[in-house]
Enzyme design. Structure first.
Site, PDB file in Angstrom:
ATOM      1  N   ASN A 141     -23.165 -77.824  93.521  1.00 17.79           N
ATOM      2  CA  ASN A 141     -22.097 -76.849  93.750  1.00 17.79           C
ATOM      3  C   ASN A 141     -21.666 -76.853  95.215  1.00 17.79           C
ATOM      4  O   ASN A 141     -20.674 -76.256  95.581  1.00 17.79           O
ATOM      5  CB  ASN A 141     -22.537 -75.428  93.340  1.00 17.79           C
ATOM      6  CG  ASN A 141     -23.847 -75.003  93.979  1.00 17.79           C
ATOM      7  OD1 ASN A 141     -24.587 -75.833  94.510  1.00 17.79           O
ATOM      8  ND2 ASN A 141     -24.157 -73.734  93.928  1.00 17.79           N
ATOM      9  N   THR A 200     -19.325 -72.266  89.857  1.00 21.64           N
ATOM     10  CA  THR A 200     -18.688 -73.588  89.871  1.00 21.64           C
ATOM     11  C   THR A 200     -18.934 -74.345  88.557  1.00 21.64           C
ATOM     12  O   THR A 200     -18.522 -75.488  88.425  1.00 21.64           O
ATOM     13  CB  THR A 200     -19.231 -74.443  91.040  1.00 21.64           C
ATOM     14  OG1 THR A 200     -20.645 -74.515  90.926  1.00 21.64           O
ATOM     15  CG2 THR A 200     -18.839 -73.874  92.381  1.00 21.64           C
ATOM     16  N   GLY A 222     -20.184 -78.716  98.552  1.00 17.00           N
ATOM     17  CA  GLY A 222     -19.224 -79.788  98.727  1.00 17.00           C
ATOM     18  C   GLY A 222     -18.964 -79.949 100.201  1.00 17.00           C
ATOM     19  O   GLY A 222     -18.199 -79.210 100.784  1.00 17.00           O
ATOM     20  N   GLY A 245     -11.699 -77.376  93.672  1.00 16.66           N
ATOM     21  CA  GLY A 245     -10.255 -77.484  93.875  1.00 16.66           C
ATOM     22  C   GLY A 245      -9.553 -76.131  93.839  1.00 16.66           C
ATOM     23  O   GLY A 245      -8.340 -76.046  93.989  1.00 16.66           O
ATOM     24  N   GLY A 252     -17.230 -75.488 107.130  1.00 15.57           N
ATOM     25  CA  GLY A 252     -17.079 -76.786 107.800  1.00 15.57           C
ATOM     26  C   GLY A 252     -18.437 -77.336 108.215  1.00 15.57           C
ATOM     27  O   GLY A 252     -18.542 -78.112 109.174  1.00 15.57           O
ATOM     28  N   LYS A 253     -19.480 -76.935 107.482  1.00 11.74           N
ATOM     29  CA  LYS A 253     -20.839 -77.388 107.832  1.00 11.74           C
ATOM     30  C   LYS A 253     -20.974 -78.897 107.724  1.00 11.74           C
ATOM     31  O   LYS A 253     -21.699 -79.513 108.487  1.00 11.74           O
ATOM     32  CB  LYS A 253     -21.875 -76.732 106.901  1.00 11.74           C
ATOM     33  CG  LYS A 253     -21.974 -75.230 107.048  1.00 11.74           C
ATOM     34  CD  LYS A 253     -22.957 -74.637 106.062  1.00 11.74           C
ATOM     35  CE  LYS A 253     -22.580 -74.863 104.627  1.00 11.74           C
ATOM     36  NZ  LYS A 253     -21.354 -74.181 104.194  1.00 11.74           N
ATOM     37  N   GLY A 254     -20.246 -79.488 106.750  1.00 13.19           N
ATOM     38  CA  GLY A 254     -20.354 -80.938 106.535  1.00 13.19           C
ATOM     39  C   GLY A 254     -19.976 -81.707 107.779  1.00 13.19           C
ATOM     40  O   GLY A 254     -20.715 -82.573 108.249  1.00 13.19           O
ATOM     41  N   GLN A 302     -23.526 -73.752 100.971  1.00 15.50           N
ATOM     42  CA  GLN A 302     -22.944 -72.403 100.784  1.00 15.50           C
ATOM     43  C   GLN A 302     -23.074 -71.617 102.100  1.00 15.50           C
ATOM     44  O   GLN A 302     -23.107 -72.233 103.148  1.00 15.50           O
ATOM     45  CB  GLN A 302     -23.593 -71.664  99.606  1.00 15.50           C
ATOM     46  CG  GLN A 302     -23.264 -72.285  98.251  1.00 15.50           C
ATOM     47  CD  GLN A 302     -24.268 -73.330  97.808  1.00 15.50           C
ATOM     48  OE1 GLN A 302     -25.451 -73.223  98.052  1.00 15.50           O
ATOM     49  NE2 GLN A 302     -23.791 -74.358  97.139  1.00 15.50           N
ATOM     50  N   GLY A 324     -19.613 -69.571 102.824  1.00 16.24           N
ATOM     51  CA  GLY A 324     -19.566 -71.019 102.605  1.00 16.24           C
ATOM     52  C   GLY A 324     -18.247 -71.602 103.089  1.00 16.24           C
ATOM     53  O   GLY A 324     -17.369 -70.878 103.584  1.00 16.24           O
ATOM     54  N   ASP A 325     -18.141 -72.929 102.987  1.00 18.73           N
ATOM     55  CA  ASP A 325     -16.924 -73.647 103.377  1.00 18.73           C
ATOM     56  C   ASP A 325     -16.574 -73.443 104.845  1.00 18.73           C
ATOM     57  O   ASP A 325     -15.405 -73.436 105.224  1.00 18.73           O
ATOM     58  CB  ASP A 325     -15.724 -73.220 102.502  1.00 18.73           C
ATOM     59  CG  ASP A 325     -16.054 -73.282 101.035  1.00 18.73           C
ATOM     60  OD1 ASP A 325     -16.631 -74.300 100.616  1.00 18.73           O
ATOM     61  OD2 ASP A 325     -15.753 -72.319 100.312  1.00 18.73           O
ATOM     62  N   THR A 384     -17.451 -81.899 103.158  1.00 17.82           N
ATOM     63  CA  THR A 384     -16.459 -82.924 103.415  1.00 17.82           C
ATOM     64  C   THR A 384     -16.710 -83.519 104.792  1.00 17.82           C
ATOM     65  O   THR A 384     -16.763 -82.787 105.780  1.00 17.82           O
ATOM     66  CB  THR A 384     -15.045 -82.305 103.391  1.00 17.82           C
ATOM     67  OG1 THR A 384     -14.953 -81.478 102.244  1.00 17.82           O
ATOM     68  CG2 THR A 384     -13.975 -83.369 103.371  1.00 17.82           C
TER      69      THR A 384
HETATM   70  P1  GDP Z   1     -18.547 -77.036 104.191  1.00 16.54           P
HETATM   71  O1  GDP Z   1     -18.922 -76.921 102.765  1.00 16.54           O
HETATM   72  O2  GDP Z   1     -19.052 -75.900 105.005  1.00 16.54           O
HETATM   73  O3  GDP Z   1     -18.826 -78.360 104.807  1.00 16.54           O
HETATM   74  O4  GDP Z   1     -16.998 -76.875 104.229  1.00 16.54           O
HETATM   75  P2  GDP Z   1     -15.883 -77.814 103.603  1.00 16.54           P
HETATM   76  O5  GDP Z   1     -16.398 -79.079 103.070  1.00 16.54           O
HETATM   77  O6  GDP Z   1     -15.029 -76.958 102.746  1.00 16.54           O
HETATM   78  O7  GDP Z   1     -15.133 -78.233 104.938  1.00 16.54           O
HETATM   79  C1  GDP Z   1     -14.069 -77.585 105.335  1.00 16.54           C
HETATM   80  C2  GDP Z   1     -12.834 -78.453 105.349  1.00 16.54           C
HETATM   81  O8  GDP Z   1     -12.248 -78.303 106.614  1.00 16.54           O
HETATM   82  C3  GDP Z   1     -13.015 -79.940 105.183  1.00 16.54           C
HETATM   83  O9  GDP Z   1     -11.875 -80.469 104.569  1.00 16.54           O
HETATM   84  C4  GDP Z   1     -13.141 -80.450 106.632  1.00 16.54           C
HETATM   85  O10 GDP Z   1     -12.703 -81.774 106.804  1.00 16.54           O
HETATM   86  C5  GDP Z   1     -12.194 -79.529 107.317  1.00 16.54           C
HETATM   87  N1  GDP Z   1     -12.551 -79.193 108.693  1.00 16.54           N
HETATM   88  C6  GDP Z   1     -13.801 -79.074 109.229  1.00 16.54           C
HETATM   89  N2  GDP Z   1     -13.704 -78.665 110.511  1.00 16.54           N
HETATM   90  C7  GDP Z   1     -12.373 -78.509 110.769  1.00 16.54           C
HETATM   91  C8  GDP Z   1     -11.635 -78.060 111.903  1.00 16.54           C
HETATM   92  O11 GDP Z   1     -12.174 -77.707 112.941  1.00 16.54           O
HETATM   93  N3  GDP Z   1     -10.269 -77.993 111.770  1.00 16.54           N
HETATM   94  C9  GDP Z   1      -9.617 -78.340 110.622  1.00 16.54           C
HETATM   95  N4  GDP Z   1      -8.281 -78.232 110.599  1.00 16.54           N
HETATM   96  N5  GDP Z   1     -10.287 -78.772 109.535  1.00 16.54           N
HETATM   97  C10 GDP Z   1     -11.641 -78.846 109.608  1.00 16.54           C
END
Ligand code: GDP
Length: 428
Positions: free
Chosen positions: A38, A129, A40, A302, A15-17, A224, A12-13, A42
């Site tokens: 759960n 979470t 998030g 967080g 950067g899918k958003g 996730q 997860g996390d 961004t």
């Molecule tokens: P998701 O759940 O897969 O969408 O992941 P997150 O929400 O945790 O997103 C990852 C974080 O990295 C967010 O704060 C995004 O704005 C940021 N982000 C996404 N792509 C990039 C990137 O290529 N470079 C950087 N520096 N930040 C990124």
């Protein structure tokens, strides 16, 4: 075929958003198929970050139909609050949003039970979470859940809710020594929420099947990551839903034959939130650098994320489980200032080398990563918008990933903002 699934290939996390949001410009429908609040995601809205927990990422893009499918579990109180929050940021949530009537609800007793269970587990806590997701899915399987469609007939819902709270209180009080929940007070909270969500309830599977048959572009947004899948992840340190591409069929009512390409989202390194084995984890200055540069803190909790190098063994496994042919690499810019970068190409277990990803958390805990070291690029990739603008060692890193994981890369993200992307091939 016009349907695309976006799944995370790690924990997860990834950067899918941001990626989903970028792909939205070509999508007609954006659909969540699993998980709950759960998640998030961004995304950047007018340069300011906004986190979506339950709303699909397409909600901020005009003209897109956003759907929460029946595979999602919805905390109605959290969803109503999220809608209010994004509306205050100028995002319209109206006819562009539908909630499938069959999605089960996460109700206050789910959260109370999850918190009590995690406390009781002590050192063996899963690190959830605390959003009540696991207990809500458990109730769905145990045929003790309540689908969100039930809110439309509130008196009947009230009867079921009171009866269920009575039973859950037995559990909370006798098993965990907690205070009982007050069903009446909770119903007072739920009544206005039910009213505010009623207009979004719909029977969505046929809407989706028809959209795909009519060749409209449908984006299925995973939450996730693959390694958190309840069946294929590092059980028991997983989430409670099917995060992999297979979850689209069971989570939306769209049959596998109507599902098109599966795109994997892969962070240029690895992170993990919560407990569980993580072979390429590092705990020295490298981890701190990644954590700082990548702002690696949970969007939902967080919590600081554990950080480590890219794990090709795990990536190959995710590619196989999901049927991924192309990936999007994110956060390449976070590695801009490393002299050398490590990539895990195999594991060593009990003295033998293997490229098989273990199926149990216990076995995964025993592996040692085998690394290759490749030169870093020591320059900024943040402004790159075309392949030719990427430093040659960064391109070499990407090529190495393609070769080792036997996959193509369709684009690379080099910053949090929407435009910070280098596109190699288009998705739709
Ligand atoms: P998701 O759940 O897969 O969408 O992941 P997150 O929400 O945790 O997103 C990852 C974080 O990295 C967010 O704060 C995004 O704005 C940021 N982000 C996404 N792509 C990039 C990137 O290529 N470079 C950087 N520096 N930040 C990124």
């Amino acid at each position: 075929m016009s349907s695309v699934v976006v799944v995370g290939t790690q924990w997860g996390d990834e950067g899918k958003g941001k990626i989903t949001n970028a792909l939205c410009s070509d999508a007609d429908l954006v659909v969540r198929f699993q998980g709950g609040a759960n998640a998030g995601h961004t995304v950047s809205l007018d340069g300011v970050p906004i986190v979506f927990h339950l709303l699909p990422s397409g909600i901020s893009v005009p003209g897109i139909q956003n759907i929460i499918g029946p595979g999602v579990v919805i905390d109605p109180i959290a969803l109503a609050a999220e809608i209010t929050g994004v509306t205050e940021r100028g995002v319209e949530v109206g006819e562009n949003f539908l909630i499938d009537v069959g999605a089960h609800m996460v109700l206050p007793y789910h959260k109370a039970i999850e918190a009590a269970e995690e406390r009781a587990r002590g050192d063996s806590a899963i690190g959830t979470t605390h959003r009540g997701i696991g207990p809500a899915y458990a109730d769905r399987c145990a045929r003790d859940g309540i689908p969100i469609g039930a809110l439309a007939a509130f008196d009947e819902f009230r009867r079921r809710f009171e009866e269920t709270v009575g039973r859950k209180n037995e559990h909370l009080v006798r098993l965990y020594g907690e205070e009982p929940l007050d069903a009446r007070a909770l119903l007072e909270q739920l009544r206005p929420v039910a009213l505010s969500l009623a207009g979004y309830l719909a029977d969505t599977p046929e809407i989706l099947r028809a959209a795909i048959r009519e060749d409209r572009n449908v984006l299925f947004e995973g939450a996730q990551g693959t390694l958190l899948d309840v069946t294929f992840g590092t059980y028991p340190f997983v989430t409670s839903s099917s995060t992999t591409a297979g979850g689209v069929a069971t989570g939306t009512g769209v049959p596998p034959s109507l599902i098109g390409e599966v795109i994997g989202i892969t962070k240029a390194y690895t992170t993990r939130v919560g407990a569980g084995p993580f072979p390429t984890e590092v705990t020295d200055d490298t981890a701190r650098m990644i954590q700082e540069r990548g702002a690696e803190r949970g969007a939902t909790t967080g919590r600081a994320r554990r950080c480590g190098w890219l794990d090709i063994v795990a990536l190959r496994y995710s590619i196989a489980v999901n049927g991924i042919k192309r990936i999007i690499v994110t956060k390449l810019d976070v590695l801009d200032s490393f002299e050398t970068i490590k990539v895990c190409v195999a594991y060593e277990i009990d003295g033998s080398r293997t490229d098989r990803f273990p199926r149990t958390a216990d076995e995964l805990r025993r592996v040692h990563p085998v690394y290759v070291e490749i030169p870093g690029w020591m320059s900024s990739t943040a402004e790159a918008r075309q392949e030719s603008e990427l430093p040659p060692p960064a391109l070499a890193y990407l090529k190495q990933i393609c070769k080792l994981a036997d996959v193509d890369i369709c684009s690379v993200s080099v910053g949090a903002k929407g435009e910070a992307i280098v596109e190699f091939t288009s998705i739709f």
